[in-house]
Design an enzyme around this catalytic site. Sequence first.
Site, short mmCIF file in Angstrom:
data_model
loop_
_atom_site.label_atom_id
_atom_site.label_comp_id
_atom_site.label_asym_id
_atom_site.label_seq_id
_atom_site.Cartn_x
_atom_site.Cartn_y
_atom_site.Cartn_z
N LYS C 175 0.57 -0.81 -0.46
CA LYS C 175 -0.48 0.09 -0.21
C LYS C 175 0.99 1.10 -0.03
O LYS C 175 0.37 2.22 -1.26
CB LYS C 175 -0.89 -0.28 1.60
CG LYS C 175 -1.72 1.24 1.36
CD LYS C 175 -3.04 0.86 0.04
CE LYS C 175 -3.66 2.67 -0.22
NZ LYS C 175 -4.81 2.71 1.11
N LYS C 243 -0.15 12.05 4.88
CA LYS C 243 -0.08 11.43 6.38
C LYS C 243 0.47 9.11 5.66
O LYS C 243 1.63 9.35 6.21
CB LYS C 243 -0.66 10.55 7.11
CG LYS C 243 -1.20 9.63 7.64
CD LYS C 243 -1.89 7.98 8.14
CE LYS C 243 -3.14 8.46 7.37
NZ LYS C 243 -3.37 6.63 7.13
#
Lengths: 298, 298, 298, 298
Positions: C175, C243
């Site tokens: 990811k 983030k």
Amino acid sequence: MTNSSRSIAVIGLGIMGCPMAVNLVKAGFDVIGYNRSEAKVQALVERGGRGASTIAEAVGTADVIMTVLPDSPDVEDVAEGHGGLFDSAKSGTLWIDSSTIRPDVSQRLASAARARGIRALDAPVSGGEPGAIEGTLSIMVGGEAADFEAAKPVLEAIGSTIVHVGPAGAGQTVKAANQLLVAGIIELVAEALVFVDAHGVDADAAIRVLSGGLAGNRILERKAASMVARVYEPGFRVDLHHKDLGILIAAAHEAGVAIPLGALAAQLMGALRAQGHGNLDHSALHLLVETLSGRRPT
Amino acid sequence: MTNSSRSIAVIGLGIMGCPMAVNLVKAGFDVIGYNRSEAKVQALVERGGRGASTIAEAVGTADVIMTVLPDSPDVEDVAEGHGGLFDSAKSGTLWIDSSTIRPDVSQRLASAARARGIRALDAPVSGGEPGAIEGTLSIMVGGEAADFEAAKPVLEAIGSTIVHVGPAGAGQTVKAANQLLVAGIIELVAEALVFVDAHGVDADAAIRVLSGGLAGNRILERKAASMVARVYEPGFRVDLHHKDLGILIAAAHEAGVAIPLGALAAQLMGALRAQGHGNLDHSALHLLVETLSGRRPT
Amino acid sequence: MTNSSRSIAVIGLGIMGCPMAVNLVKAGFDVIGYNRSEAKVQALVERGGRGASTIAEAVGTADVIMTVLPDSPDVEDVAEGHGGLFDSAKSGTLWIDSSTIRPDVSQRLASAARARGIRALDAPVSGGEPGAIEGTLSIMVGGEAADFEAAKPVLEAIGSTIVHVGPAGAGQTVKAANQLLVAGIIELVAEALVFVDAHGVDADAAIRVLSGGLAGNRILERKAASMVARVYEPGFRVDLHHKDLGILIAAAHEAGVAIPLGALAAQLMGALRAQGHGNLDHSALHLLVETLSGRRPT
Amino acid sequence: MTNSSRSIAVIGLGIMGCPMAVNLVKAGFDVIGYNRSEAKVQALVERGGRGASTIAEAVGTADVIMTVLPDSPDVEDVAEGHGGLFDSAKSGTLWIDSSTIRPDVSQRLASAARARGIRALDAPVSGGEPGAIEGTLSIMVGGEAADFEAAKPVLEAIGSTIVHVGPAGAGQTVKAANQLLVAGIIELVAEALVFVDAHGVDADAAIRVLSGGLAGNRILERKAASMVARVYEPGFRVDLHHKDLGILIAAAHEAGVAIPLGALAAQLMGALRAQGHGNLDHSALHLLVETLSGRRPT
């Protein structure tokens, strides 16, 4: 109070810590050193200091404690570990941490110290091994003003530029900015040197004339000649600069500050390390630029 | 031969050219200036020089010709244009081009000059307007050694670091490297200043302590304080630095030299110009970093 | 075992979690949802799910637990907090964490879960809100093969590309790579669009023809048209992508992998956020490139 | 007019030009090819075309001329050289230039052609050798609408995405944007692959799952598997992509468009070439990232 009546514990006697401790000896302080590897303690003893075989022994009676350690976890261990600084230092002791660590860790440890009656300053340094030996370090100090005043006689024995830059952690913040500048300027000097070399220009002449103008900087003065000679002896190791740039990048990410050149320089320093050059001087970015430019046998 | 017996034509009396011409006057040379806009010629005349209303008039009797022009096409026009330097200069004249132009154009013009009996040097300068006024420029000279020797008394009137770096074009190559360093260091200093500011650290204290260590450089000394004050008065304009970085990038592309930080700094300088700040001092990269970091009303 | 005999708790019913839960309902699962804000639970109930008012209530009888939360600390809280997943789940429960979090945190939580008899998979997703609604997400799964097999019927209800990529944490690693690619490609598409626009080329025509060649990519298909229209509605917020890129940069730093383009894209995403655009879709990098290029009123 | 009644001269029968010419033969056109090296002409003759031994012979009777050449100077030579296209083509001939060259050169040549009664289109292509062989190229066309309509039957024989993007030079502008995207995406894919590999994740699984989400792109589909296998056979050579990125960077510099990722990708492509890899496929950026990351014997 004369220097000789003050005792200073120095924890960490490596490339930087040892010459700093020696300069404290020369300034008349009663210096007691501790290092995990015994041999480095002996080196200090031979030059007029005293040795301790545990942290507790070193810090137990000291008026001032100076730590010069590689990374945040090392400082946490020495401060908070069993038998460490917090367990063993006298109340009222002044702790000067000259390691380069994360500003947030520095702040947290300063608070924890204060809760134990220990006064803490973060005081990372710049100037490299030569600066440590000559006592001409640049010292960026974070903490309370009164503690800074108390630390001055100590800091003046090891550095020539000593500035109180703000509250706890501020020294580490400025040190991160210092490491951004140093890494970036080394890389720029490396690019400039390879560029002129590729055009057949004599590097020494280029260094001389570049130093005289607006491009003048200390890397050009101190490191460019050895870069051209392809000598990259530390000095300051790639491994440590890579670690420091990790601190920088994370702090800039948190604070929302754009540092595009800094981030790219950090990538290149990381690449140098990944290629197995972690033990070279950080000026080995020149090696990387030469390799990237196909100007070096691979 | 004393300076007063030598006549020097100066073509281009802008921010740099005018104070350079004035310093030649002060050194005792017979200086005759030419500029497209008449007003700038008057400024020189008021300070002891003579004025010419055409290039031909300026260069026709000169022993030395100095050109201080913005870009490659300007120098090509002055040299090769109808009634220009090549048409009007005496055989044996020494032509010193202190413009910052493409190294390949510089080489071509030097050859063309030589074919006409004109001796050519490329001698771009660094040090900005203050250096031009004080006569402390850094001068990087390309061309033949004998011509360099002949030019020395002239160059010593305007600069304090004067280095012969190689054959024709080499001065321009080193100047391109200089512009790489200056742009990159300005950007790094800007990133460092915004970084410490975002952490609440006093910028003046940071500048002082950073200057004392390995990060020390002339941008920090001369421009950081005005950057913090958000004053970006030229000095050296973004437009011109953008032009110079175009030369650098193309030359590095041709030569196969990797200049990742230089290329990124060039993008940022170009962005500053695209945003309408072409007339600000190049230190306005600080404005760009502040804008990028959301630390400035937009 | 048919889907209807299996109960699934879904913790986190935001932009992604809610449509994922709805697709589980549609596939016949008995879905019980929990969210800190009650309103979002109601939305699920209206679409055939059941609601829980505490985590304990949601997970207490579930066969499978799926978490879809913003960041590492959120997942740690839900898993390890008082009355959380570890306290309340039955032994043997399968926990699928579809949040995007740090690979090392993911590994640690998987171990901690296993020590409590809970089987854990990390299964972050890509495809954005449209993919979540259509049930066409791409799901990158880390964990044990047997657990992956057990999770398949669940994952097939929400995604169309479902791949077991390695042991615990491997899903998060892939990811992170996904977020590197997506951020970088958005920035490249933005640069290409502004470049052709600056040259007066019709953007729609350019998008069409670029999509047909080697440059073809999903950002060009799905987001370029709205970028040209200067509509940046999430979708996936800049704040979250920022983030995620922090996770990526730290993981690459640790692993010694050079990601120069990724690092630069991270700086630009951070700048966008620092400028107050954290709530826009990540395709707003187009806004940043237009601003940098002076092609937008500032 | 059927295809068979139209004659097309194809100048430049390299990796791209030859299969394009063959597809024109297949579509029924009367194709006459010219190439500096005779052998390549023979290859076309064997596949149903005719050969010419001079440019004049090839273009003298052609209704349409297609040029597929490496760089701007090549196209200038073929068009403007003695016995070249401008000297030898019939008035009213349609000239389609499928080379990738500088937009400004393309514009200038189109004007010069028009002045001689020759109608000019710039029609660079994307899709690589496979696209050229399969006739599925993406073709970005600049020029007048009527000329575009006239060219359509020809272009449909070689491409599947054919878009008129604007006036003369616009095709080249979009091609520059295409090369920005392709170089950047290759680099990002390389970074992602090395990142997951360094974390022990199976690359094939990662490629599959990344392709299914928002990160999906044609490089991942077509080139990632061979990158993982460390096979970098052209395809499209680093040398040519480096040349194209020089065009891009200069055009962005002129237009004042910030392309930070594009500029950095250009540096890396240049580095690859400088290291002697100019003849590899551009996907060899993967080799560069592996080398930078120390994951390859050096």
